[in-house]
Scaffold this motif. Sequence first.
Motif, PDB file in Angstrom:
ATOM      1  N   THR A 187     -26.323  -6.477   8.983  1.00 42.77           N
ATOM      2  CA  THR A 187     -27.050  -7.716   8.475  1.00 42.77           C
ATOM      3  C   THR A 187     -26.569  -8.919   9.257  1.00 42.77           C
ATOM      4  O   THR A 187     -25.404  -9.339   9.140  1.00 42.77           O
ATOM      5  CB  THR A 187     -26.831  -7.882   7.120  1.00 42.77           C
ATOM      6  OG1 THR A 187     -27.616  -6.811   6.411  1.00 42.77           O
ATOM      7  CG2 THR A 187     -27.515  -9.277   6.591  1.00 42.77           C
ATOM      8  N   LEU A 188     -27.296  -9.603  10.199  1.00 42.57           N
ATOM      9  CA  LEU A 188     -26.997 -10.542  11.077  1.00 42.57           C
ATOM     10  C   LEU A 188     -27.484 -11.887  10.656  1.00 42.57           C
ATOM     11  O   LEU A 188     -28.643 -11.903  10.255  1.00 42.57           O
ATOM     12  CB  LEU A 188     -27.203 -10.415  12.512  1.00 42.57           C
ATOM     13  CG  LEU A 188     -26.635  -8.900  13.198  1.00 42.57           C
ATOM     14  CD1 LEU A 188     -26.906  -9.062  14.719  1.00 42.57           C
ATOM     15  CD2 LEU A 188     -25.151  -8.940  12.986  1.00 42.57           C
ATOM     16  N   GLY A 189     -26.619 -13.042  10.491  1.00 44.23           N
ATOM     17  CA  GLY A 189     -27.147 -14.351  10.485  1.00 44.23           C
ATOM     18  C   GLY A 189     -27.696 -15.070  11.901  1.00 44.23           C
ATOM     19  O   GLY A 189     -27.930 -13.925  12.939  1.00 44.23           O
ATOM     20  N   PHE A 234     -20.751 -14.994   5.676  1.00 42.19           N
ATOM     21  CA  PHE A 234     -21.340 -15.662   4.487  1.00 42.19           C
ATOM     22  C   PHE A 234     -22.844 -15.067   4.077  1.00 42.19           C
ATOM     23  O   PHE A 234     -23.330 -15.323   3.372  1.00 42.19           O
ATOM     24  CB  PHE A 234     -21.412 -17.222   4.756  1.00 42.19           C
ATOM     25  CG  PHE A 234     -22.194 -17.652   6.026  1.00 42.19           C
ATOM     26  CD1 PHE A 234     -23.584 -17.543   6.020  1.00 42.19           C
ATOM     27  CD2 PHE A 234     -21.587 -18.002   7.065  1.00 42.19           C
ATOM     28  CE1 PHE A 234     -24.505 -17.934   6.903  1.00 42.19           C
ATOM     29  CE2 PHE A 234     -22.169 -18.324   8.223  1.00 42.19           C
ATOM     30  CZ  PHE A 234     -23.635 -18.315   8.207  1.00 42.19           C
ATOM     31  N   THR A 235     -23.262 -14.175   5.307  1.00 44.90           N
ATOM     32  CA  THR A 235     -24.419 -13.536   4.996  1.00 44.90           C
ATOM     33  C   THR A 235     -24.250 -12.851   3.756  1.00 44.90           C
ATOM     34  O   THR A 235     -25.390 -12.306   3.040  1.00 44.90           O
ATOM     35  CB  THR A 235     -24.967 -12.899   6.016  1.00 44.90           C
ATOM     36  OG1 THR A 235     -23.922 -11.843   6.462  1.00 44.90           O
ATOM     37  CG2 THR A 235     -25.244 -13.728   7.444  1.00 44.90           C
ATOM     38  N   HIS A 236     -23.046 -12.219   3.593  1.00 44.48           N
ATOM     39  CA  HIS A 236     -22.906 -11.422   2.293  1.00 44.48           C
ATOM     40  C   HIS A 236     -23.142 -12.096   0.967  1.00 44.48           C
ATOM     41  O   HIS A 236     -23.438 -11.615   0.153  1.00 44.48           O
ATOM     42  CB  HIS A 236     -21.441 -10.607   2.380  1.00 44.48           C
ATOM     43  CG  HIS A 236     -21.133  -9.437   1.472  1.00 44.48           C
ATOM     44  ND1 HIS A 236     -20.198  -8.765   1.696  1.00 44.48           N
ATOM     45  CD2 HIS A 236     -22.207  -8.773   0.779  1.00 44.48           C
ATOM     46  CE1 HIS A 236     -20.325  -7.733   0.838  1.00 44.48           C
ATOM     47  NE2 HIS A 236     -21.572  -7.755   0.257  1.00 44.48           N
ATOM     48  N   ILE A 237     -22.444 -13.060   1.111  1.00 38.96           N
ATOM     49  CA  ILE A 237     -22.561 -14.120  -0.036  1.00 38.96           C
ATOM     50  C   ILE A 237     -24.099 -14.718  -0.393  1.00 38.96           C
ATOM     51  O   ILE A 237     -24.444 -14.347  -1.708  1.00 38.96           O
ATOM     52  CB  ILE A 237     -21.683 -15.600   0.263  1.00 38.96           C
ATOM     53  CG1 ILE A 237     -20.197 -15.058   0.717  1.00 38.96           C
ATOM     54  CG2 ILE A 237     -21.591 -16.271  -1.126  1.00 38.96           C
ATOM     55  CD1 ILE A 237     -19.487 -14.713  -0.411  1.00 38.96           C
ATOM     56  N   VAL A 238     -24.714 -14.845   0.691  1.00 33.39           N
ATOM     57  CA  VAL A 238     -25.968 -15.176   0.553  1.00 33.39           C
ATOM     58  C   VAL A 238     -26.762 -14.176  -0.172  1.00 33.39           C
ATOM     59  O   VAL A 238     -27.728 -14.101  -0.931  1.00 33.39           O
ATOM     60  CB  VAL A 238     -26.652 -15.583   1.779  1.00 33.39           C
ATOM     61  CG1 VAL A 238     -28.126 -15.902   1.693  1.00 33.39           C
ATOM     62  CG2 VAL A 238     -26.004 -16.869   2.264  1.00 33.39           C
ATOM     63  N   THR A 239     -26.412 -12.729   0.523  1.00 32.62           N
ATOM     64  CA  THR A 239     -27.243 -11.862  -0.065  1.00 32.62           C
ATOM     65  C   THR A 239     -27.043 -11.347  -1.194  1.00 32.62           C
ATOM     66  O   THR A 239     -27.887 -11.058  -2.296  1.00 32.62           O
ATOM     67  CB  THR A 239     -26.948 -10.406   0.666  1.00 32.62           C
ATOM     68  OG1 THR A 239     -27.186 -10.655   2.289  1.00 32.62           O
ATOM     69  CG2 THR A 239     -27.590  -9.193   0.468  1.00 32.62           C
ATOM     70  N   LEU A 240     -25.582 -11.567  -1.925  1.00 30.74           N
ATOM     71  CA  LEU A 240     -25.393 -11.133  -3.185  1.00 30.74           C
ATOM     72  C   LEU A 240     -25.949 -12.374  -4.168  1.00 30.74           C
ATOM     73  O   LEU A 240     -26.341 -12.058  -5.454  1.00 30.74           O
ATOM     74  CB  LEU A 240     -23.851 -11.444  -3.321  1.00 30.74           C
ATOM     75  CG  LEU A 240     -22.924 -10.093  -2.679  1.00 30.74           C
ATOM     76  CD1 LEU A 240     -21.675 -10.403  -2.600  1.00 30.74           C
ATOM     77  CD2 LEU A 240     -23.375  -8.700  -3.414  1.00 30.74           C
ATOM     78  N   SER A 241     -26.092 -13.568  -3.808  1.00 32.89           N
ATOM     79  CA  SER A 241     -26.187 -14.557  -4.642  1.00 32.89           C
ATOM     80  C   SER A 241     -27.800 -14.814  -4.893  1.00 32.89           C
ATOM     81  O   SER A 241     -28.437 -15.327  -5.716  1.00 32.89           O
ATOM     82  CB  SER A 241     -25.579 -15.961  -4.112  1.00 32.89           C
ATOM     83  OG  SER A 241     -26.165 -16.315  -3.055  1.00 32.89           O
ATOM     84  N   PHE A 247     -33.477 -19.905  -7.349  1.00 35.15           N
ATOM     85  CA  PHE A 247     -33.887 -21.286  -7.225  1.00 35.15           C
ATOM     86  C   PHE A 247     -32.972 -21.869  -6.108  1.00 35.15           C
ATOM     87  O   PHE A 247     -33.529 -22.565  -5.319  1.00 35.15           O
ATOM     88  CB  PHE A 247     -33.696 -22.058  -8.688  1.00 35.15           C
ATOM     89  CG  PHE A 247     -34.549 -21.429  -9.809  1.00 35.15           C
ATOM     90  CD1 PHE A 247     -35.649 -21.156  -9.598  1.00 35.15           C
ATOM     91  CD2 PHE A 247     -33.824 -21.090 -10.730  1.00 35.15           C
ATOM     92  CE1 PHE A 247     -36.378 -20.774 -10.669  1.00 35.15           C
ATOM     93  CE2 PHE A 247     -34.567 -20.479 -11.793  1.00 35.15           C
ATOM     94  CZ  PHE A 247     -35.961 -20.205 -11.797  1.00 35.15           C
ATOM     95  N   ILE A 248     -31.778 -21.537  -6.047  1.00 38.40           N
ATOM     96  CA  ILE A 248     -30.750 -22.216  -5.024  1.00 38.40           C
ATOM     97  C   ILE A 248     -31.073 -21.600  -3.706  1.00 38.40           C
ATOM     98  O   ILE A 248     -31.338 -22.337  -2.773  1.00 38.40           O
ATOM     99  CB  ILE A 248     -29.621 -21.807  -5.455  1.00 38.40           C
ATOM    100  CG1 ILE A 248     -29.137 -22.621  -6.801  1.00 38.40           C
ATOM    101  CG2 ILE A 248     -28.399 -22.391  -4.370  1.00 38.40           C
ATOM    102  CD1 ILE A 248     -27.648 -22.523  -7.170  1.00 38.40           C
ATOM    103  N   THR A 249     -31.453 -20.015  -3.366  1.00 38.12           N
ATOM    104  CA  THR A 249     -31.411 -19.644  -2.395  1.00 38.12           C
ATOM    105  C   THR A 249     -33.025 -19.976  -1.973  1.00 38.12           C
ATOM    106  O   THR A 249     -33.324 -20.321  -0.737  1.00 38.12           O
ATOM    107  CB  THR A 249     -31.418 -18.179  -2.241  1.00 38.12           C
ATOM    108  OG1 THR A 249     -31.986 -17.618  -3.485  1.00 38.12           O
ATOM    109  CG2 THR A 249     -29.914 -17.942  -2.115  1.00 38.12           C
ATOM    110  N   ASP A 250     -34.042 -19.971  -2.806  1.00 35.87           N
ATOM    111  CA  ASP A 250     -35.199 -20.702  -2.314  1.00 35.87           C
ATOM    112  C   ASP A 250     -35.174 -22.027  -1.629  1.00 35.87           C
ATOM    113  O   ASP A 250     -35.988 -22.217  -0.875  1.00 35.87           O
ATOM    114  CB  ASP A 250     -36.342 -20.420  -3.571  1.00 35.87           C
ATOM    115  CG  ASP A 250     -36.659 -18.989  -3.775  1.00 35.87           C
ATOM    116  OD1 ASP A 250     -36.296 -18.061  -3.096  1.00 35.87           O
ATOM    117  OD2 ASP A 250     -37.564 -19.042  -4.763  1.00 35.87           O
ATOM    118  N   TYR A 251     -34.551 -22.996  -2.498  1.00 39.74           N
ATOM    119  CA  TYR A 251     -34.378 -24.158  -2.001  1.00 39.74           C
ATOM    120  C   TYR A 251     -33.873 -24.455  -0.810  1.00 39.74           C
ATOM    121  O   TYR A 251     -34.417 -25.070   0.045  1.00 39.74           O
ATOM    122  CB  TYR A 251     -33.537 -25.121  -2.973  1.00 39.74           C
ATOM    123  CG  TYR A 251     -33.346 -26.525  -2.616  1.00 39.74           C
ATOM    124  CD1 TYR A 251     -34.337 -27.479  -2.836  1.00 39.74           C
ATOM    125  CD2 TYR A 251     -32.456 -26.879  -1.892  1.00 39.74           C
ATOM    126  CE1 TYR A 251     -34.369 -28.841  -2.587  1.00 39.74           C
ATOM    127  CE2 TYR A 251     -32.418 -28.293  -1.254  1.00 39.74           C
ATOM    128  CZ  TYR A 251     -33.073 -29.158  -1.790  1.00 39.74           C
ATOM    129  OH  TYR A 251     -32.879 -30.532  -1.636  1.00 39.74           O
TER     130      TYR A 251
END
Length: 261
Positions: A187-189, A234-241, A247-251
Amino acid sequence: MEESLRGARVLVTGASTGIGEQIAYHYATFGAQIVITARREKVLQKVVEKCLSLGAQKALYVAADMASDTEPERALDFAVENLGGLDYLVLNHIGPSPFSMWDGDVEHTRWLMKVNFFSYAQMAWRALASLEQSNGALVVVSSLLGKMPSPFVVPYTSTKFALNGFFGALHHELMMKKSNVSISICTLGLIDTDAAMEKVRDYTNVPAYPAADAALNIIMTGATRQPELFYPWFTHIVTLSKDWFPFITDYIMQNSYSYTP
Ligand code: NDP
Protein backbone atom coordinates in the motif's frame (compact mmCIF):
# COMPACT_ATOMS: atom_id res chain seq x y z
CA MET A 1 18.50 -9.95 2.55
CA GLU A 2 21.20 -8.95 0.07
CA GLU A 3 22.66 -12.45 0.15
CA SER A 4 19.28 -14.08 -0.45
CA LEU A 5 18.69 -11.89 -3.50
CA ARG A 6 21.98 -12.67 -5.23
CA GLY A 7 21.07 -14.76 -8.25
CA ALA A 8 17.34 -14.58 -7.44
CA ARG A 9 15.16 -14.94 -10.54
CA VAL A 10 12.82 -11.97 -10.76
CA LEU A 11 10.16 -10.67 -13.13
CA VAL A 12 9.21 -7.00 -12.65
CA THR A 13 6.30 -5.53 -14.61
CA GLY A 14 5.93 -1.85 -15.49
CA ALA A 15 9.69 -1.48 -15.17
CA SER A 16 10.41 1.00 -17.97
CA THR A 17 9.80 4.01 -15.69
CA GLY A 18 8.85 5.06 -12.18
CA ILE A 19 8.80 2.71 -9.21
CA GLY A 20 9.18 -0.41 -11.39
CA GLU A 21 12.39 0.98 -12.92
CA GLN A 22 13.76 1.66 -9.42
CA ILE A 23 12.77 -1.86 -8.31
CA ALA A 24 14.76 -3.25 -11.24
CA TYR A 25 17.84 -1.19 -10.30
CA HIS A 26 17.75 -2.35 -6.68
CA TYR A 27 17.44 -6.01 -7.69
CA ALA A 28 20.31 -5.43 -10.13
CA THR A 29 22.49 -3.98 -7.38
CA PHE A 30 21.75 -7.06 -5.27
CA GLY A 31 23.02 -9.25 -8.14
CA ALA A 32 19.65 -10.74 -9.11
CA GLN A 33 18.68 -12.19 -12.49
CA ILE A 34 15.96 -9.98 -13.87
CA VAL A 35 13.39 -9.88 -16.62
CA ILE A 36 11.59 -6.57 -16.99
CA THR A 37 8.49 -5.84 -19.00
CA ALA A 38 6.43 -2.85 -20.21
CA ARG A 39 5.35 -1.71 -23.69
CA ARG A 40 8.17 0.58 -24.87
CA GLU A 41 11.04 -1.53 -26.17
CA LYS A 42 13.63 1.25 -26.52
CA VAL A 43 13.13 2.41 -22.93
CA LEU A 44 13.28 -1.18 -21.67
CA GLN A 45 16.59 -1.66 -23.52
CA LYS A 46 18.10 1.29 -21.66
CA VAL A 47 16.88 0.02 -18.27
CA VAL A 48 18.37 -3.42 -19.04
CA GLU A 49 21.74 -1.84 -19.90
CA LYS A 50 21.74 0.06 -16.61
CA CYS A 51 20.75 -3.08 -14.68
CA LEU A 52 23.76 -4.92 -16.15
CA SER A 53 26.07 -2.04 -15.28
CA LEU A 54 24.73 -2.08 -11.69
CA GLY A 55 25.61 -5.75 -11.24
CA ALA A 56 22.62 -7.83 -12.35
CA GLN A 57 23.71 -11.41 -13.06
CA LYS A 58 21.30 -11.39 -15.97
CA ALA A 59 18.96 -8.71 -17.35
CA LEU A 60 16.50 -9.23 -20.16
CA TYR A 61 13.36 -7.49 -21.33
CA VAL A 62 10.16 -8.56 -22.98
CA ALA A 63 7.88 -5.92 -24.48
CA ALA A 64 4.23 -6.71 -23.77
CA ASP A 65 0.92 -4.87 -23.64
CA MET A 66 -0.97 -5.90 -20.51
CA ALA A 67 -4.28 -4.90 -22.10
CA SER A 68 -3.92 -7.91 -24.40
CA ASP A 69 -5.62 -11.22 -23.58
CA THR A 70 -2.47 -13.21 -24.28
CA GLU A 71 0.59 -11.02 -23.68
CA PRO A 72 0.61 -11.17 -19.87
CA GLU A 73 1.04 -14.94 -20.05
CA ARG A 74 3.60 -14.65 -22.86
CA ALA A 75 5.70 -12.27 -20.73
CA LEU A 76 5.48 -14.62 -17.77
CA ASP A 77 6.48 -17.65 -19.86
CA PHE A 78 9.40 -15.68 -21.33
CA ALA A 79 10.72 -14.97 -17.83
CA VAL A 80 10.33 -18.55 -16.59
CA GLU A 81 12.03 -19.98 -19.69
CA ASN A 82 14.91 -17.52 -19.76
CA LEU A 83 15.57 -17.54 -16.04
CA GLY A 84 15.03 -21.27 -15.62
CA GLY A 85 12.26 -20.68 -13.04
CA LEU A 86 11.04 -17.79 -10.92
CA ASP A 87 11.64 -16.67 -7.32
CA TYR A 88 9.86 -13.30 -7.36
CA LEU A 89 7.01 -11.96 -9.44
CA VAL A 90 6.61 -8.22 -8.83
CA LEU A 91 3.35 -6.96 -10.34
CA ASN A 92 3.61 -3.19 -10.60
CA HIS A 93 2.40 -1.86 -13.98
CA ILE A 94 -0.54 0.50 -14.45
CA GLY A 95 -2.08 1.88 -17.61
CA PRO A 96 -2.32 5.65 -18.03
CA SER A 97 -5.55 7.12 -16.70
CA PRO A 98 -6.74 10.75 -16.49
CA PHE A 99 -6.71 12.70 -13.23
CA SER A 100 -10.13 14.28 -13.49
CA MET A 101 -13.75 13.96 -12.38
CA TRP A 102 -15.47 10.78 -13.64
CA ASP A 103 -17.01 11.54 -17.05
CA GLY A 104 -18.88 8.28 -17.55
CA ASP A 105 -16.24 6.65 -19.76
CA VAL A 106 -16.99 3.00 -18.96
CA GLU A 107 -14.91 1.84 -21.93
CA HIS A 108 -11.78 3.36 -20.40
CA THR A 109 -12.59 1.77 -17.03
CA ARG A 110 -13.02 -1.61 -18.74
CA TRP A 111 -9.63 -1.20 -20.47
CA LEU A 112 -7.95 -0.06 -17.25
CA MET A 113 -9.37 -3.09 -15.42
CA LYS A 114 -7.71 -5.30 -18.02
CA VAL A 115 -4.34 -3.60 -17.60
CA ASN A 116 -4.33 -2.95 -13.85
CA PHE A 117 -6.28 -5.96 -12.63
CA PHE A 118 -7.02 -8.85 -14.99
CA SER A 119 -3.43 -9.08 -16.23
CA TYR A 120 -2.28 -9.31 -12.58
CA ALA A 121 -4.66 -12.21 -11.96
CA GLN A 122 -3.54 -13.94 -15.17
CA MET A 123 0.17 -13.60 -14.45
CA ALA A 124 -0.16 -14.62 -10.81
CA TRP A 125 -2.03 -17.79 -11.72
CA ARG A 126 0.44 -18.64 -14.48
CA ALA A 127 3.38 -18.08 -12.09
CA LEU A 128 2.09 -20.18 -9.19
CA ALA A 129 3.61 -23.51 -10.26
CA SER A 130 7.06 -21.95 -10.74
CA LEU A 131 6.82 -20.03 -7.48
CA GLU A 132 5.80 -23.20 -5.65
CA GLN A 133 8.91 -24.95 -6.96
CA SER A 134 11.15 -22.18 -5.62
CA ASN A 135 9.42 -21.20 -2.34
CA GLY A 136 8.78 -18.01 -4.21
CA ALA A 137 7.03 -14.73 -3.53
CA LEU A 138 4.35 -12.75 -5.28
CA VAL A 139 4.55 -9.00 -4.71
CA VAL A 140 1.61 -6.79 -5.68
CA VAL A 141 2.08 -3.02 -5.85
CA SER A 142 -1.16 -1.41 -4.76
CA SER A 143 -2.12 1.95 -3.33
CA LEU A 144 -3.71 3.74 -0.42
CA LEU A 145 -6.41 4.45 -3.01
CA GLY A 146 -7.14 0.72 -3.00
CA LYS A 147 -8.06 1.07 0.67
CA MET A 148 -9.97 4.34 0.53
CA PRO A 149 -11.77 5.77 -2.51
CA SER A 150 -10.39 9.01 -3.91
CA PRO A 151 -11.84 11.73 -6.15
CA PHE A 152 -10.34 12.38 -9.63
CA VAL A 153 -9.25 8.76 -10.08
CA VAL A 154 -12.49 6.77 -10.05
CA PRO A 155 -11.33 4.09 -12.54
CA TYR A 156 -7.85 3.80 -10.97
CA THR A 157 -9.24 3.50 -7.43
CA SER A 158 -11.58 0.77 -8.67
CA THR A 159 -8.75 -1.28 -10.12
CA LYS A 160 -6.74 -1.03 -6.90
CA PHE A 161 -9.75 -2.10 -4.76
CA ALA A 162 -10.14 -5.07 -7.10
CA LEU A 163 -6.47 -5.98 -6.64
CA ASN A 164 -6.68 -5.80 -2.86
CA GLY A 165 -9.79 -7.98 -2.81
CA PHE A 166 -8.39 -10.55 -5.22
CA PHE A 167 -4.93 -10.92 -3.70
CA GLY A 168 -6.26 -10.65 -0.13
CA ALA A 169 -8.58 -13.59 -0.83
CA LEU A 170 -5.89 -15.53 -2.70
CA HIS A 171 -3.55 -15.02 0.27
CA HIS A 172 -6.12 -16.77 2.52
CA GLU A 173 -6.50 -19.62 0.05
CA LEU A 174 -2.73 -20.17 -0.23
CA MET A 175 -2.40 -20.17 3.56
CA MET A 176 -5.28 -22.66 3.90
CA LYS A 177 -3.70 -24.90 1.24
CA LYS A 178 -0.37 -24.62 3.12
CA SER A 179 1.24 -23.29 -0.03
CA ASN A 180 4.84 -22.14 0.26
CA VAL A 181 4.19 -19.10 -1.95
CA SER A 182 3.93 -15.80 -0.09
CA ILE A 183 1.81 -12.86 -1.21
CA SER A 184 2.77 -9.30 -0.27
CA ILE A 185 0.37 -6.44 -0.93
CA CYS A 186 2.08 -3.03 -0.95
CA THR A 187 0.00 0.00 0.00
CA LEU A 188 1.75 3.13 -1.22
CA GLY A 189 1.00 6.79 -0.62
CA LEU A 190 1.98 9.50 -3.08
CA ILE A 191 5.37 8.69 -4.67
CA ASP A 192 7.40 11.20 -6.68
CA THR A 193 7.35 9.44 -10.07
CA ASP A 194 7.08 11.70 -13.14
CA ALA A 195 3.71 10.19 -14.05
CA ALA A 196 2.18 10.82 -10.60
CA MET A 197 3.65 14.29 -10.10
CA GLU A 198 2.48 15.46 -13.51
CA LYS A 199 -1.08 14.50 -12.59
CA VAL A 200 -1.38 15.89 -9.07
CA ARG A 201 0.88 18.96 -9.33
CA ASP A 202 -1.97 21.45 -9.93
CA TYR A 203 -4.36 19.85 -7.44
CA THR A 204 -2.52 19.18 -4.21
CA ASN A 205 0.61 19.82 -2.20
CA VAL A 206 0.45 16.55 -0.26
CA PRO A 207 4.10 15.45 0.19
CA ALA A 208 5.42 12.85 -2.24
CA TYR A 209 7.92 10.19 -1.15
CA PRO A 210 10.97 9.03 -3.15
CA ALA A 211 10.44 6.28 -5.71
CA ALA A 212 13.83 4.67 -5.00
CA ASP A 213 12.99 4.30 -1.31
CA ALA A 214 9.49 2.98 -2.04
CA ALA A 215 11.08 0.45 -4.41
CA LEU A 216 13.54 -0.76 -1.78
CA ASN A 217 10.74 -1.19 0.75
CA ILE A 218 8.75 -3.20 -1.78
CA ILE A 219 11.71 -5.52 -2.38
CA MET A 220 12.31 -5.95 1.37
CA THR A 221 8.64 -6.79 1.93
CA GLY A 222 8.79 -9.52 -0.71
CA ALA A 223 12.14 -10.89 0.49
CA THR A 224 10.94 -11.11 4.10
CA ARG A 225 7.58 -12.54 2.97
CA GLN A 226 5.54 -9.93 4.84
CA PRO A 227 1.87 -9.98 3.86
CA GLU A 228 1.60 -6.18 3.78
CA LEU A 229 3.68 -3.05 3.32
CA PHE A 230 2.48 0.43 4.18
CA TYR A 231 4.73 3.11 2.68
CA PRO A 232 5.10 5.77 3.93
CA TRP A 233 4.23 4.59 7.46
CA PHE A 234 1.25 6.91 7.94
CA THR A 235 -0.71 5.16 5.19
CA HIS A 236 -1.22 2.46 7.83
CA ILE A 237 -2.74 4.95 10.28
CA VAL A 238 -4.99 6.36 7.56
CA THR A 239 -6.11 2.85 6.60
CA LEU A 240 -6.87 1.93 10.21
CA SER A 241 -8.68 5.16 11.03
CA LYS A 242 -10.89 5.43 7.96
CA ASP A 243 -13.60 3.10 9.30
CA TRP A 244 -13.43 4.45 12.85
CA PHE A 245 -13.50 8.13 11.87
CA PRO A 246 -15.09 8.27 8.41
CA PHE A 247 -16.09 11.94 8.78
CA ILE A 248 -12.50 12.95 9.34
CA THR A 249 -11.04 10.91 6.49
CA ASP A 250 -13.85 12.00 4.13
CA TYR A 251 -13.13 15.60 5.05
CA ILE A 252 -9.41 15.15 4.42
CA MET A 253 -10.03 13.37 1.10
CA GLN A 254 -12.34 16.08 -0.18
CA ASN A 255 -10.23 18.99 1.06
CA SER A 256 -6.70 17.96 0.22
CA TYR A 257 -7.25 18.90 -3.45
CA SER A 258 -7.82 22.36 -4.88
CA TYR A 259 -10.95 22.21 -7.03
CA THR A 260 -13.58 24.73 -8.00
CA PRO A 261 -16.75 23.33 -9.57
P1 NDP B 1 4.39 4.86 -13.96
O1 NDP B 1 3.25 5.43 -14.73
O2 NDP B 1 5.63 5.66 -13.76
O3 NDP B 1 4.83 3.49 -14.64
C1 NDP B 1 3.89 2.63 -15.18
C2 NDP B 1 4.60 1.48 -15.86
O4 NDP B 1 3.62 0.62 -16.44
C3 NDP B 1 5.53 1.93 -16.96
O5 NDP B 1 6.68 1.13 -16.99
C4 NDP B 1 4.70 1.71 -18.22
O6 NDP B 1 5.57 1.50 -19.31
C5 NDP B 1 3.92 0.46 -17.84
N1 NDP B 1 2.66 0.33 -18.59
C6 NDP B 1 1.73 1.28 -18.84
N2 NDP B 1 0.74 0.78 -19.59
C7 NDP B 1 1.05 -0.52 -19.83
C8 NDP B 1 0.44 -1.55 -20.58
N3 NDP B 1 -0.72 -1.37 -21.24
N4 NDP B 1 1.05 -2.75 -20.65
C9 NDP B 1 2.24 -2.95 -20.01
N5 NDP B 1 2.87 -2.02 -19.27
C10 NDP B 1 2.28 -0.81 -19.19
O7 NDP B 1 3.78 4.39 -12.56
P2 NDP B 1 4.36 4.53 -11.07
O8 NDP B 1 5.77 4.11 -11.07
O9 NDP B 1 4.00 5.85 -10.54
O10 NDP B 1 3.49 3.45 -10.29
C11 NDP B 1 3.94 2.11 -10.15
C12 NDP B 1 3.00 1.36 -9.24
O11 NDP B 1 2.92 2.04 -7.97
C13 NDP B 1 1.57 1.28 -9.75
O12 NDP B 1 1.02 0.02 -9.44
C14 NDP B 1 0.86 2.37 -8.98
O13 NDP B 1 -0.52 2.12 -8.83
C15 NDP B 1 1.57 2.28 -7.65
N6 NDP B 1 1.43 3.50 -6.89
C16 NDP B 1 2.05 4.65 -7.32
C17 NDP B 1 1.89 5.82 -6.61
C18 NDP B 1 2.54 7.09 -7.04
O14 NDP B 1 2.23 8.15 -6.42
N7 NDP B 1 3.45 7.09 -8.03
C19 NDP B 1 1.04 5.88 -5.41
C20 NDP B 1 0.44 4.63 -5.06
C21 NDP B 1 0.64 3.49 -5.77
P3 NDP B 1 5.18 1.63 -20.87
O15 NDP B 1 4.54 2.95 -21.04
O16 NDP B 1 6.51 1.50 -21.55
O17 NDP B 1 4.28 0.49 -21.17
